[in-house]
Each structure stands twice: as C-alpha cells, then as structure tokens.
Design a protein around this motif. Structure first.
Motif, PDB file in Angstrom:
ATOM      1  N   ASP A  10       8.534   4.318  -3.923  1.00 30.97           N
ATOM      2  CA  ASP A  10       8.244   5.562  -3.210  1.00 30.97           C
ATOM      3  C   ASP A  10       7.213   5.365  -2.104  1.00 30.97           C
ATOM      4  OD1 ASP A  10       6.357   5.086  -5.261  1.00 30.97           O
ATOM      5  OD2 ASP A  10       5.874   7.207  -5.437  1.00 30.97           O
ATOM      6  N   GLU A  11       6.606   4.188  -2.042  1.00 30.78           N
ATOM      7  CA  GLU A  11       5.617   3.893  -1.002  1.00 30.78           C
ATOM      8  C   GLU A  11       6.269   3.370   0.282  1.00 30.78           C
ATOM      9  OE1 GLU A  11       2.589   4.767  -1.584  1.00 30.78           O
ATOM     10  OE2 GLU A  11       2.738   5.035  -3.744  1.00 30.78           O
ATOM     11  N   PRO A  15       8.449   4.496   2.525  1.00 27.19           N
ATOM     12  CA  PRO A  15       8.469   5.304   3.754  1.00 27.19           C
ATOM     13  C   PRO A  15       7.145   5.279   4.527  1.00 27.19           C
ATOM     14  CG  PRO A  15       9.526   6.498   1.978  1.00 27.19           C
ATOM     15  CD  PRO A  15       8.892   5.270   1.365  1.00 27.19           C
ATOM     16  N   GLN A  16       6.046   4.967   3.845  1.00 27.18           N
ATOM     17  CA  GLN A  16       4.766   4.919   4.551  1.00 27.18           C
ATOM     18  C   GLN A  16       4.697   3.760   5.545  1.00 27.18           C
ATOM     19  OE1 GLN A  16       1.392   5.283   1.936  1.00 27.18           O
ATOM     20  NE2 GLN A  16       2.385   6.879   0.771  1.00 27.18           N
ATOM     21  N   ASN A  55       4.741   4.996   8.941  1.00 28.14           N
ATOM     22  CA  ASN A  55       3.447   5.456   9.430  1.00 28.14           C
ATOM     23  C   ASN A  55       2.603   4.286   9.931  1.00 28.14           C
ATOM     24  OD1 ASN A  55       4.167   7.447   6.965  1.00 28.14           O
ATOM     25  ND2 ASN A  55       3.213   8.551   8.661  1.00 28.14           N
ATOM     26  N   VAL A  56       2.730   3.132   9.291  1.00 27.07           N
ATOM     27  CA  VAL A  56       2.019   1.933   9.742  1.00 27.07           C
ATOM     28  C   VAL A  56       2.570   1.506  11.098  1.00 27.07           C
ATOM     29  CG1 VAL A  56       1.561  -0.512   9.267  1.00 27.07           C
ATOM     30  CG2 VAL A  56       1.424   1.168   7.406  1.00 27.07           C
ATOM     31  N   GLU A 104      -0.311   5.282  12.625  1.00 29.33           N
ATOM     32  CA  GLU A 104      -1.026   6.364  11.954  1.00 29.33           C
ATOM     33  C   GLU A 104      -1.751   5.893  10.698  1.00 29.33           C
ATOM     34  OE1 GLU A 104       2.248   9.749  13.263  1.00 29.33           O
ATOM     35  OE2 GLU A 104       2.196   9.049  11.193  1.00 29.33           O
ATOM     36  N   MET A 105      -1.281   4.776  10.156  1.00 29.09           N
ATOM     37  CA  MET A 105      -1.875   4.207   8.944  1.00 29.09           C
ATOM     38  C   MET A 105      -2.001   2.706   9.126  1.00 29.09           C
ATOM     39  SD  MET A 105       0.117   6.058   5.780  1.00 29.09           S
ATOM     40  CE  MET A 105      -0.869   5.279   4.513  1.00 29.09           C
ATOM     41  N   ARG A 109      -6.453   5.245   0.495  1.00 26.84           N
ATOM     42  CA  ARG A 109      -5.218   6.027   0.468  1.00 26.84           C
ATOM     43  C   ARG A 109      -5.484   7.420   1.032  1.00 26.84           C
ATOM     44  NH1 ARG A 109      -0.104   4.750  -0.720  1.00 26.84           N
ATOM     45  NH2 ARG A 109       0.084   6.666  -1.880  1.00 26.84           N
ATOM     46  N   ILE A 148      -1.826   2.046   2.978  1.00 32.84           N
ATOM     47  CA  ILE A 148      -0.839   2.144   1.903  1.00 32.84           C
ATOM     48  C   ILE A 148      -1.460   1.692   0.593  1.00 32.84           C
ATOM     49  CG2 ILE A 148       1.352   1.215   1.046  1.00 32.84           C
ATOM     50  CD1 ILE A 148       2.320   1.124   3.927  1.00 32.84           C
ATOM     51  N   THR A 149      -2.294   0.669   0.669  1.00 29.99           N
ATOM     52  CA  THR A 149      -3.001   0.190  -0.512  1.00 29.99           C
ATOM     53  C   THR A 149      -4.450  -0.035  -0.135  1.00 29.99           C
ATOM     54  OG1 THR A 149      -3.013  -1.420  -2.326  1.00 29.99           O
ATOM     55  CG2 THR A 149      -2.503  -2.271  -0.134  1.00 29.99           C
TER      56      THR A 149
END
Length: 141
Positions: free
Chosen positions: A31-32, A34-35, A38-39, A43-44, A50, A74-75
């Motif tokens: 589930d992680e 999709p982030q 964002n990277v 944005e991330m 987190r 993310i982590t």
C-alpha cells in the motif's frame, strides 16, 4: 476494506472490515507503492518523517513541529525503530532525532533496515486496531 455496518448503521471496526487481500497488501507494505509518485513529483522524499494527517498540525507542541523541517518520506527513523507498534510520543521523538541528525549514512541505514523490516514483517501492530489510534495531542504516552 469493505463498508460493512452494524445494526445501527455505524461502520464496523477496521479489523472486522479489512478483507484478506487488504490484509495481505498492508502486511507486505504494498500500500506504500503509490507514494513513489509523490517522490517522483518532488512532494516527498524516500527518507524522512512519515507525513501525518493535516488535522494534527494544531495539536503539535514546539518540539513535535520540528519534524516538518525536512521533507516527509515514505520511510524514516521512526518506521525502522518501531513502525506503527510504538507510541505517538516515541514516534515524534524519533522523527525529531532524524531531523536533527540527517546524513547520507543514516539514510542508507534506514533503507537497509526498512527492507529488512518489510521482508520480516516486523513491528506491525497486528492487534484489532489496524493502524494507530488517532493523535489527539494528549495521547503522547
């Protein structure tokens, strides 16, 4: 997760609504993925505290707000030192430690530990409360 409700129409607790597929996706951290978008969008970061819900922003004390001095990731240090099995207080403490001690070597260590935690499925809160209790500003213990 499904939308099953009790007799009065209220949603059942998360642990009663999660499907077998959903449980597998959460346990394997799929589930992680999709982030990563964002990277790629900037944005991330891969590594950093987190992101938390925007509704928590007014609840932070001055020390907890320090976690926003770096891009969310993310982590992060809190994830490899307890993931969602630690208290809010400990999570903020670890996030702020990371912000105060950012380094390439720390990031490499976090990547290695993250891979290890995901493969071993370590520090996942498998109690009936899937995920953490909401942060109220008072439940720092």
């Amino acid at each position: 997760m499904n939308d099953k409700k009790d007799a009065s129409g209220a949603l059942l607790p998360n642990h009663e609504r999660i499907t077998p597929v959903g449980r597998f996706i959460r346990k394997t951290s799929l589930d992680e993925l999709p982030q990563l978008f964002n990277v790629l969008k900037g944005e991330m970061s891969l590594i950093g505290p987190r992101p938390l819900l925007p509704k928590y922003l007014p609840l932070y004390n001055a020390e907890q707000r320090k976690r926003h001095k770096t891009r969310p990731g993310i982590t992060g240090w809190a994830q490899v030192n307890g993931r969602n099995a630690i208290s809010w207080n400990k999570k903020f403490e670890l996030d702020v430690w990371y912000v105060d001690n950012v380094s390439f070597l720390t990031d490499i260590k976090i990547v290695i530990l993250t891979i290890k935690k995901v493969l071993l499925r370590k520090d996942i809160n498998d109690t009936e409360n899937i995920g953490m209790q909401p942060f109220t500003g008072n439940n720092n213990g």
